[in-house]
Design a protein around this motif. Sequence first.
Motif, PDB file in Angstrom:
ATOM      1  N   GLY A   9      65.064  33.870 104.461  1.00  0.00           N
ATOM      2  CA  GLY A   9      65.044  35.059 104.570  1.00  0.00           C
ATOM      3  C   GLY A   9      63.757  35.170 106.390  1.00  0.00           C
ATOM      4  N   PRO A  10      64.828  36.612 106.482  1.00  0.00           N
ATOM      5  CA  PRO A  10      63.920  37.427 107.772  1.00  0.00           C
ATOM      6  C   PRO A  10      62.042  37.091 108.232  1.00  0.00           C
ATOM      7  CG  PRO A  10      65.250  39.048 106.681  1.00  0.00           C
ATOM      8  CD  PRO A  10      65.235  37.569 106.491  1.00  0.00           C
ATOM      9  N   ALA A  11      61.838  37.524 109.140  1.00  0.00           N
ATOM     10  CA  ALA A  11      60.465  38.280 109.506  1.00  0.00           C
ATOM     11  C   ALA A  11      60.427  38.795 108.660  1.00  0.00           C
ATOM     12  CB  ALA A  11      60.656  38.147 110.833  1.00  0.00           C
ATOM     13  N   ALA A  12      58.943  38.590 108.256  1.00  0.00           N
ATOM     14  CA  ALA A  12      57.861  39.822 107.415  1.00  0.00           C
ATOM     15  C   ALA A  12      58.906  40.170 106.404  1.00  0.00           C
ATOM     16  CB  ALA A  12      57.652  40.628 108.334  1.00  0.00           C
ATOM     17  N   ALA A  13      59.810  39.623 105.466  1.00  0.00           N
ATOM     18  CA  ALA A  13      60.586  40.190 104.228  1.00  0.00           C
ATOM     19  C   ALA A  13      59.918  39.622 103.159  1.00  0.00           C
ATOM     20  CB  ALA A  13      61.948  39.646 104.131  1.00  0.00           C
ATOM     21  N   GLY A  14      58.773  39.776 103.410  1.00  0.00           N
ATOM     22  CA  GLY A  14      58.256  39.354 101.900  1.00  0.00           C
ATOM     23  C   GLY A  14      58.532  37.756 101.178  1.00  0.00           C
ATOM     24  N   LYS A  15      58.542  36.663 101.749  1.00  0.00           N
ATOM     25  CA  LYS A  15      58.992  34.907 101.546  1.00  0.00           C
ATOM     26  C   LYS A  15      57.403  34.800 101.019  1.00  0.00           C
ATOM     27  CE  LYS A  15      60.141  34.269 105.726  1.00  0.00           C
ATOM     28  NZ  LYS A  15      60.246  35.013 105.940  1.00  0.00           N
ATOM     29  N   GLY A  16      57.085  35.038 102.476  1.00  0.00           N
ATOM     30  CA  GLY A  16      55.150  34.160 102.174  1.00  0.00           C
ATOM     31  C   GLY A  16      54.374  34.638 100.447  1.00  0.00           C
ATOM     32  N   THR A  17      54.951  35.926 100.471  1.00  0.00           N
ATOM     33  CA  THR A  17      53.923  36.868  99.989  1.00  0.00           C
ATOM     34  C   THR A  17      54.804  36.304  97.883  1.00  0.00           C
ATOM     35  OG1 THR A  17      53.732  38.856 100.908  1.00  0.00           O
ATOM     36  CG2 THR A  17      53.544  38.979  99.016  1.00  0.00           C
ATOM     37  N   GLU A 133      57.610  47.271 110.773  1.00  0.00           N
ATOM     38  CA  GLU A 133      56.657  48.566 109.641  1.00  0.00           C
ATOM     39  C   GLU A 133      55.872  47.634 108.566  1.00  0.00           C
ATOM     40  OE1 GLU A 133      55.412  51.287 110.383  1.00  0.00           O
ATOM     41  OE2 GLU A 133      53.912  51.457 108.504  1.00  0.00           O
ATOM     42  N   ARG A 134      55.893  46.656 108.004  1.00  0.00           N
ATOM     43  CA  ARG A 134      54.968  45.443 107.254  1.00  0.00           C
ATOM     44  C   ARG A 134      54.261  44.925 108.472  1.00  0.00           C
ATOM     45  NH1 ARG A 134      59.382  44.258 102.947  1.00  0.00           N
ATOM     46  NH2 ARG A 134      59.249  45.522 101.415  1.00  0.00           N
ATOM     47  N   ARG A 135      54.789  44.102 109.112  1.00  0.00           N
ATOM     48  CA  ARG A 135      54.071  43.445 109.775  1.00  0.00           C
ATOM     49  C   ARG A 135      53.300  43.981 111.303  1.00  0.00           C
ATOM     50  NH1 ARG A 135      55.970  38.195 110.477  1.00  0.00           N
ATOM     51  NH2 ARG A 135      55.706  38.102 109.051  1.00  0.00           N
ATOM     52  N   TYR A 136      53.859  45.356 111.378  1.00  0.00           N
ATOM     53  CA  TYR A 136      52.150  45.626 112.314  1.00  0.00           C
ATOM     54  C   TYR A 136      51.629  46.327 111.322  1.00  0.00           C
ATOM     55  CZ  TYR A 136      50.814  50.023 114.438  1.00  0.00           C
ATOM     56  OH  TYR A 136      49.243  50.811 114.281  1.00  0.00           O
ATOM     57  N   LEU A 137      51.182  47.006 110.459  1.00  0.00           N
ATOM     58  CA  LEU A 137      49.988  47.252 109.743  1.00  0.00           C
ATOM     59  C   LEU A 137      49.482  45.853 109.066  1.00  0.00           C
ATOM     60  CD1 LEU A 137      51.755  49.334 106.699  1.00  0.00           C
ATOM     61  CD2 LEU A 137      50.722  50.414 108.333  1.00  0.00           C
ATOM     62  N   GLU A 138      50.252  44.632 109.147  1.00  0.00           N
ATOM     63  CA  GLU A 138      49.181  43.454 109.000  1.00  0.00           C
ATOM     64  C   GLU A 138      48.672  43.301 110.425  1.00  0.00           C
ATOM     65  OE1 GLU A 138      50.876  39.365 106.244  1.00  0.00           O
ATOM     66  OE2 GLU A 138      52.505  40.118 108.198  1.00  0.00           O
ATOM     67  N   LEU A 139      49.731  43.152 111.476  1.00  0.00           N
ATOM     68  CA  LEU A 139      48.412  42.612 112.653  1.00  0.00           C
ATOM     69  C   LEU A 139      47.517  43.769 113.037  1.00  0.00           C
ATOM     70  CD1 LEU A 139      51.658  41.414 114.831  1.00  0.00           C
ATOM     71  CD2 LEU A 139      49.610  40.046 113.786  1.00  0.00           C
ATOM     72  N   LEU A 184      61.597  47.392  97.360  1.00  0.00           N
ATOM     73  CA  LEU A 184      60.659  47.138  96.110  1.00  0.00           C
ATOM     74  C   LEU A 184      59.208  47.009  96.653  1.00  0.00           C
ATOM     75  CD1 LEU A 184      62.233  43.910  95.238  1.00  0.00           C
ATOM     76  CD2 LEU A 184      62.431  46.779  94.515  1.00  0.00           C
ATOM     77  N   ASP A 185      57.371  47.278  95.451  1.00  0.00           N
ATOM     78  CA  ASP A 185      56.614  46.641  96.404  1.00  0.00           C
ATOM     79  C   ASP A 185      56.771  45.644  95.906  1.00  0.00           C
ATOM     80  OD1 ASP A 185      56.221  46.624  93.447  1.00  0.00           O
ATOM     81  OD2 ASP A 185      54.821  48.596  93.572  1.00  0.00           O
ATOM     82  N   ILE A 186      55.531  44.830  96.040  1.00  0.00           N
ATOM     83  CA  ILE A 186      54.960  43.578  95.794  1.00  0.00           C
ATOM     84  C   ILE A 186      55.380  43.232  94.500  1.00  0.00           C
ATOM     85  CG2 ILE A 186      52.900  41.665  96.352  1.00  0.00           C
ATOM     86  CD1 ILE A 186      52.313  43.331  98.687  1.00  0.00           C
ATOM     87  N   GLY A 187      54.515  43.514  93.843  1.00  0.00           N
ATOM     88  CA  GLY A 187      54.831  43.476  92.179  1.00  0.00           C
ATOM     89  C   GLY A 187      56.134  43.620  91.944  1.00  0.00           C
ATOM     90  N   ALA A 188      56.809  44.420  92.133  1.00  0.00           N
ATOM     91  CA  ALA A 188      58.483  44.378  91.936  1.00  0.00           C
ATOM     92  C   ALA A 188      58.674  42.994  92.788  1.00  0.00           C
ATOM     93  CB  ALA A 188      58.685  45.875  92.242  1.00  0.00           C
ATOM     94  N   ALA A 189      59.070  43.202  93.989  1.00  0.00           N
ATOM     95  CA  ALA A 189      59.231  41.674  94.476  1.00  0.00           C
ATOM     96  C   ALA A 189      59.243  40.213  93.507  1.00  0.00           C
ATOM     97  CB  ALA A 189      59.051  40.802  96.162  1.00  0.00           C
ATOM     98  N   VAL A 190      57.751  39.866  93.557  1.00  0.00           N
ATOM     99  CA  VAL A 190      57.016  39.198  93.303  1.00  0.00           C
ATOM    100  C   VAL A 190      58.332  38.979  90.814  1.00  0.00           C
ATOM    101  CG1 VAL A 190      55.946  37.608  91.967  1.00  0.00           C
ATOM    102  CG2 VAL A 190      54.893  38.571  94.040  1.00  0.00           C
TER     103      VAL A 190
HETATM  104  O1  CDP Z   1      56.703  35.541 104.981  1.00  0.00           O
HETATM  105  P1  CDP Z   1      56.914  36.665 105.308  1.00  0.00           P
HETATM  106  O2  CDP Z   1      57.323  36.572 106.714  1.00  0.00           O
HETATM  107  O3  CDP Z   1      58.962  36.924 104.982  1.00  0.00           O
HETATM  108  O4  CDP Z   1      56.633  38.345 104.809  1.00  0.00           O
HETATM  109  P2  CDP Z   1      54.774  38.459 104.516  1.00  0.00           P
HETATM  110  O5  CDP Z   1      53.940  37.735 105.512  1.00  0.00           O
HETATM  111  O6  CDP Z   1      55.328  37.496 102.585  1.00  0.00           O
HETATM  112  O7  CDP Z   1      54.984  39.837 104.296  1.00  0.00           O
HETATM  113  C1  CDP Z   1      54.884  40.343 105.627  1.00  0.00           C
HETATM  114  C2  CDP Z   1      53.934  41.627 105.396  1.00  0.00           C
HETATM  115  O8  CDP Z   1      54.742  42.591 103.872  1.00  0.00           O
HETATM  116  C3  CDP Z   1      52.594  41.586 104.245  1.00  0.00           C
HETATM  117  O9  CDP Z   1      51.895  41.976 104.592  1.00  0.00           O
HETATM  118  C4  CDP Z   1      53.441  41.511 102.999  1.00  0.00           C
HETATM  119  O10 CDP Z   1      51.606  42.406 102.142  1.00  0.00           O
HETATM  120  C5  CDP Z   1      53.754  42.775 103.247  1.00  0.00           C
HETATM  121  N1  CDP Z   1      54.646  43.294 101.824  1.00  0.00           N
HETATM  122  C6  CDP Z   1      55.532  44.483 101.276  1.00  0.00           C
HETATM  123  O11 CDP Z   1      53.976  45.476 102.120  1.00  0.00           O
HETATM  124  N2  CDP Z   1      55.964  44.404 100.427  1.00  0.00           N
HETATM  125  C7  CDP Z   1      56.844  43.605  99.831  1.00  0.00           C
HETATM  126  N3  CDP Z   1      57.659  43.796  98.972  1.00  0.00           N
HETATM  127  C8  CDP Z   1      56.312  42.061 100.127  1.00  0.00           C
HETATM  128  C9  CDP Z   1      55.707  41.968 101.135  1.00  0.00           C
END
Ligand code: CDP
Length: 207
Positions: A9-17, A133-139, A184-190
């Motif tokens: 998936g693309p950057a900051a989509a939530g793959k790592g989480t 927006e997610r990546r901005y908040l993280e950084l 989807l929030d993190i819980g729903a995505a997982v």
């Molecule tokens: O690995 P990838 O770059 O795809 O993304 P990630 O590092 O898992 O997620 C990027 C940011 O988005 C992290 O701060 C996650 O906590 C957040 N996130 C989120 O808010 N909602 C999701 N459904 C998935 C990730």
Amino acid sequence: MIFTVAIDGPAAAGKGTISKAVAARFGLRHLDTGLLYRAVGARVLAGDDPVTAARNLDPDELDGAALRTQAIADAASRVAVLPEVRAALTDFQRAFARLDGGAVLDGRDICSVICPDADVLLFVTASPEVRAERRYLELAAKGSDVTREGVLADVLARDDRDMNRAEAPLVAAPGATVIDTSELDIGAAVEAASAVVALRLAARAAR
Ligand code: CDP
Ligand code: CDP
């Protein structure tokens, strides 16, 4: 048991989480393949040759915290277009996927190139605005000197480079289950990813 979950998936989509949570839930190892490209990108920013850096990379010495900067992400996507760099990183990734006990690998070409025969293929995505927006908040939380506009521009530039390169472009591989995390929030995505993995594990157990 060899059981492989491949996630692209693309950057900051939530793959790592998702990968970390799924790995923990099902007792699998996890490899963030983006860190391999980031490590090569960091070496190039320090003046090294990309192909030499990729061939000499020690995957056991990757420092995720240090490698998650915007400059290194940009450098990673530039070295990632080079076929020799990708080839130098392939064996390690495939060997990791075949370790006994099962593994989750996430990146850009895991379903399409590295592990096309994986037990589970997922494509995790979200709109560019949500991802930026997610990546901005993280950084920003890490204290990085970033702006929303700058992070969105970086995400769009990397998407373009990753999707349009000749070698192993980012695509939703045929047969991959698409999970759009925009709403989807993190819980729903997982949960969405875990449901696919659980079904597949149950099918394996029933054989
Ligand atoms: O690995 P990838 O770059 O795809 O993304 P990630 O590092 O898992 O997620 C990027 C940011 O988005 C992290 O701060 C996650 O906590 C957040 N996130 C989120 O808010 N909602 C999701 N459904 C998935 C990730
Ligand atoms: O965390 P984020 O999704 O922003 O990026 P990453 O997964 O750490 O990957 C950084 C860069 O490495 C990507 O933009 C790709 O250009 C490259 N990459 C790749 O080409 N193939 C992979 N399997 C993983 C990453």
